[in-house]
Design a protein around this motif. Structure first.
Motif, short mmCIF file in Angstrom:
data_model
loop_
_atom_site.label_atom_id
_atom_site.label_comp_id
_atom_site.label_asym_id
_atom_site.label_seq_id
_atom_site.Cartn_x
_atom_site.Cartn_y
_atom_site.Cartn_z
N GLY A 106 68.65 -17.82 19.10
CA GLY A 106 67.95 -19.07 18.83
C GLY A 106 67.91 -19.47 17.37
N SER A 107 68.24 -18.54 16.49
CA SER A 107 68.13 -18.87 15.05
C SER A 107 69.07 -17.98 14.22
N GLY A 108 69.22 -18.35 12.97
CA GLY A 108 69.90 -17.51 11.99
C GLY A 108 71.31 -17.08 12.36
N ILE A 109 71.58 -15.79 12.15
CA ILE A 109 72.92 -15.23 12.38
C ILE A 109 73.31 -15.35 13.86
N GLY A 110 72.35 -15.12 14.75
CA GLY A 110 72.63 -15.22 16.18
C GLY A 110 73.01 -16.63 16.58
N ASN A 168 71.98 -8.52 18.24
CA ASN A 168 71.68 -9.07 16.91
C ASN A 168 70.18 -9.29 16.69
N ALA A 169 69.40 -9.37 17.77
CA ALA A 169 67.96 -9.65 17.63
C ALA A 169 67.30 -8.61 16.74
N GLY A 170 66.40 -9.06 15.90
CA GLY A 170 65.70 -8.12 15.04
C GLY A 170 64.53 -8.77 14.33
N VAL A 171 63.66 -7.91 13.83
CA VAL A 171 62.54 -8.36 13.00
C VAL A 171 62.50 -7.45 11.78
N SER A 172 61.90 -7.93 10.70
CA SER A 172 61.96 -7.18 9.44
C SER A 172 60.57 -7.00 8.83
N THR A 231 73.92 -5.81 14.80
CA THR A 231 73.55 -6.21 13.45
C THR A 231 72.61 -5.14 12.89
N ALA A 232 73.10 -4.40 11.90
CA ALA A 232 72.26 -3.44 11.19
C ALA A 232 71.77 -4.15 9.93
N GLY A 233 72.09 -3.64 8.76
CA GLY A 233 71.67 -4.27 7.51
C GLY A 233 71.85 -3.28 6.38
N THR A 234 71.95 -3.77 5.16
CA THR A 234 72.17 -2.85 4.05
C THR A 234 70.96 -1.94 3.82
N ALA A 253 64.98 2.09 11.21
CA ALA A 253 65.57 1.51 12.42
C ALA A 253 67.02 1.12 12.17
N LYS A 254 67.29 0.48 11.05
CA LYS A 254 68.66 0.01 10.80
C LYS A 254 69.61 1.17 10.52
N ALA A 255 69.11 2.25 9.88
CA ALA A 255 69.94 3.45 9.72
C ALA A 255 70.27 4.01 11.10
N CYS A 279 76.52 -5.09 8.45
CA CYS A 279 75.41 -4.81 7.53
C CYS A 279 75.28 -5.94 6.53
N PRO A 280 74.49 -6.97 6.84
CA PRO A 280 74.31 -8.03 5.86
C PRO A 280 73.35 -7.60 4.75
N GLY A 281 73.56 -8.20 3.60
CA GLY A 281 72.58 -8.11 2.51
C GLY A 281 71.55 -9.20 2.74
N ASN A 320 70.53 -16.23 4.19
CA ASN A 320 69.63 -17.38 4.25
C ASN A 320 69.32 -17.73 5.71
N THR A 321 68.29 -17.09 6.27
CA THR A 321 67.90 -17.33 7.67
C THR A 321 66.37 -17.39 7.76
N PRO A 322 65.84 -17.79 8.92
CA PRO A 322 64.38 -17.83 9.09
C PRO A 322 63.70 -16.48 8.84
N1 LIG Z 1 68.53 -12.42 7.03
C1 LIG Z 1 68.81 -11.30 6.38
O1 LIG Z 1 68.72 -11.25 5.14
C2 LIG Z 1 69.25 -10.07 7.13
C3 LIG Z 1 69.73 -8.98 6.39
C4 LIG Z 1 70.14 -7.84 7.07
C5 LIG Z 1 70.05 -7.78 8.45
N2 LIG Z 1 69.55 -8.85 9.13
C6 LIG Z 1 69.46 -8.73 10.58
O2 LIG Z 1 70.12 -9.83 11.17
C7 LIG Z 1 69.64 -10.00 12.49
C8 LIG Z 1 69.40 -11.47 12.73
O3 LIG Z 1 68.36 -11.91 11.87
P1 LIG Z 1 68.39 -13.32 11.12
O4 LIG Z 1 68.49 -13.04 9.68
O5 LIG Z 1 69.37 -14.19 11.75
O6 LIG Z 1 66.89 -13.81 11.34
P2 LIG Z 1 66.20 -14.66 12.49
O7 LIG Z 1 64.76 -14.36 12.41
O8 LIG Z 1 66.65 -16.07 12.39
O9 LIG Z 1 66.84 -14.07 13.82
C9 LIG Z 1 66.30 -13.01 14.56
C10 LIG Z 1 66.22 -13.46 15.99
O10 LIG Z 1 65.85 -12.36 16.81
C11 LIG Z 1 64.92 -12.84 17.76
N3 LIG Z 1 64.08 -11.75 18.26
C12 LIG Z 1 63.14 -11.05 17.57
N4 LIG Z 1 62.57 -10.17 18.37
C13 LIG Z 1 63.16 -10.29 19.58
C14 LIG Z 1 62.98 -9.65 20.83
N5 LIG Z 1 62.06 -8.68 20.99
N6 LIG Z 1 63.78 -10.02 21.86
C15 LIG Z 1 64.70 -10.99 21.72
N7 LIG Z 1 64.90 -11.65 20.56
C16 LIG Z 1 64.13 -11.30 19.51
C17 LIG Z 1 64.10 -13.88 17.03
O11 LIG Z 1 63.43 -14.76 17.90
C18 LIG Z 1 65.17 -14.55 16.19
O12 LIG Z 1 65.75 -15.64 16.89
C19 LIG Z 1 68.38 -9.13 12.61
O13 LIG Z 1 68.72 -7.95 13.32
C20 LIG Z 1 68.07 -8.81 11.17
O14 LIG Z 1 67.37 -7.60 11.03
C21 LIG Z 1 69.16 -10.00 8.51
#
Ligand SMILES: NC(=O)c1ccc[n+]([C@@H]2O[C@H](COP(=O)([O-])OP(=O)(O)OC[C@H]3O[C@@H](n4cnc5c(N)ncnc54)[C@H](O)[C@@H]3O)[C@@H](O)[C@H]2O)c1
Length: 252
Positions: free
Chosen positions: A15-19, A90-94, A140-143, A158-160, A184-186, A189-191
């Motif tokens: 729904g957002s960002g990289i996904g 790719n889903a994740g929270v930080s 999707t892991a991360g640096t 978690a990402k390791a 592994c993104p650094g 620019n995402t939500p």
């Molecule tokens: N943006 C960065 O700088 C960055 C850097 C390294 C890694 N990442 C990783 O990239 C991935 C995508 O993040 P993004 O940057 O696009 O941010 P984002 O917040 O736009 O995307 C994350 C998406 O995951 C969804 N999500 C969260 N919890 C969920 C759940 N339990 N079930 C289903 N969906 C869920 C959110 O609704 C959101 O749409 C993540 O795994 C994040 O950890 C992002």
């Protein structure tokens, strides 16, 4: 022939960002895509954008840390499109915090959405990929999974875990022609980074990222697209860094 013609992909966090960027990019390369996220209205918007551009899309809502939801999304994708070739976990929270700052519940929640989701996705997608004679799992892991950062204890752990789970999956299913790689993104620019004040972001990038500029989600999607395609058919068990050079070493 486009790079993903005839392929069926499921992308979480769509729904957002990289996904979202990946959900829009994969159909341009020929794939049918299941757009999965927590918020049905948001993933439906992405699916509509794909259809409007002439692609095939299915919007599905689910919490990827819950087994029933993961299984239901995979089954719905197979039912709609006739199989599954590519799973993009790719889903994740930080969340932030040191081990003393975060609660046990916060730790569990972070590990559940960032790491358990990858385990569940792979667990229930592998039989479908095997039925197709092979396939691709991208995570999707991360640096921060390569080198930790202050106040990111649960996220870094978690990402390791995602990075080494990627290698384990790659080894276990290579004989089934299933490839598994991590991205592994650094700083992208995402939500996810919406709360970071611009001045703080710029100061952080100026002292950590050799290349000028901010990585966009489309640039990460392009890497995902390459790894999902047959052009990467001999690549598995690897972790691909896209970080403007941060991991190369210290600057300044
Ligand atoms: N943006 C960065 O700088 C960055 C850097 C390294 C890694 N990442 C990783 O990239 C991935 C995508 O993040 P993004 O940057 O696009 O941010 P984002 O917040 O736009 O995307 C994350 C998406 O995951 C969804 N999500 C969260 N919890 C969920 C759940 N339990 N079930 C289903 N969906 C869920 C959110 O609704 C959101 O749409 C993540 O795994 C994040 O950890 C992002």
């Amino acid at each position: 022939m486009r790079r993903l013609d005839g392929k069926i992909a499921l992308i979480t966090g769509g729904g957002s960002g990289i996904g979202r960027a990946s959900c829009l990019a994969f159909p341009r390369a020929g794939a049918a895509v299941a757009v999965v996220g927590r918020n049905l209205a948001r993933v439906e918007q992405v699916a509509q954008a794909i259809r409007a551009a002439g692609g095939q899309a299915l919007a599905l809502s689910g919490d990827m840390s819950r087994s029933e939801d993961v299984q239901a999304c995979i089954q719905a994708t197979v039912q709609q499109f006739g199989g599954l070739d590519i799973l993009f976990n790719n889903a994740g929270v930080s969340p932030s915090g040191s081990v003393t700052a975060i609660s046990e519940a916060e730790w569990d929640a972070c590990l559940a959405i960032n790491l358990r989701s990858v385990f569940l996705g792979a667990k229930y997608a592998v039989p479908e990929l095997q039925r197709r004679g092979g396939g691709v799992i991208l995570n999707t892991a991360g640096t921060f999974g390569l080198r930790a950062a202050p106040a990111k204890a649960a996220y870094a752990a978690a990402k390791a875990g995602v990075i080494n789970l990627t290698r384990a999956i790659a080894l276990d299913y290579a004989h089934d022609n299933i490839r598994c790689n991590a991205i592994c993104p650094g700083y992208v620019n995402t939500p996810l980074n919406e709360g970071v004040p611009l001045a703080e972001r710029d100061a952080f990038l100026a002292c950590t990222q050799p290349l000028r500029g901010v990585i966009g989600p489309d640039e990460v999607a392009e890497l995902a697209l390459y790894l999902a395609s047959d052009a990467a058919r001999m690549i598995t068990g690897q972790c691909f860094v896209i970080d403007g050079g941060q991991q190369a070493g210290m600057i300044g």
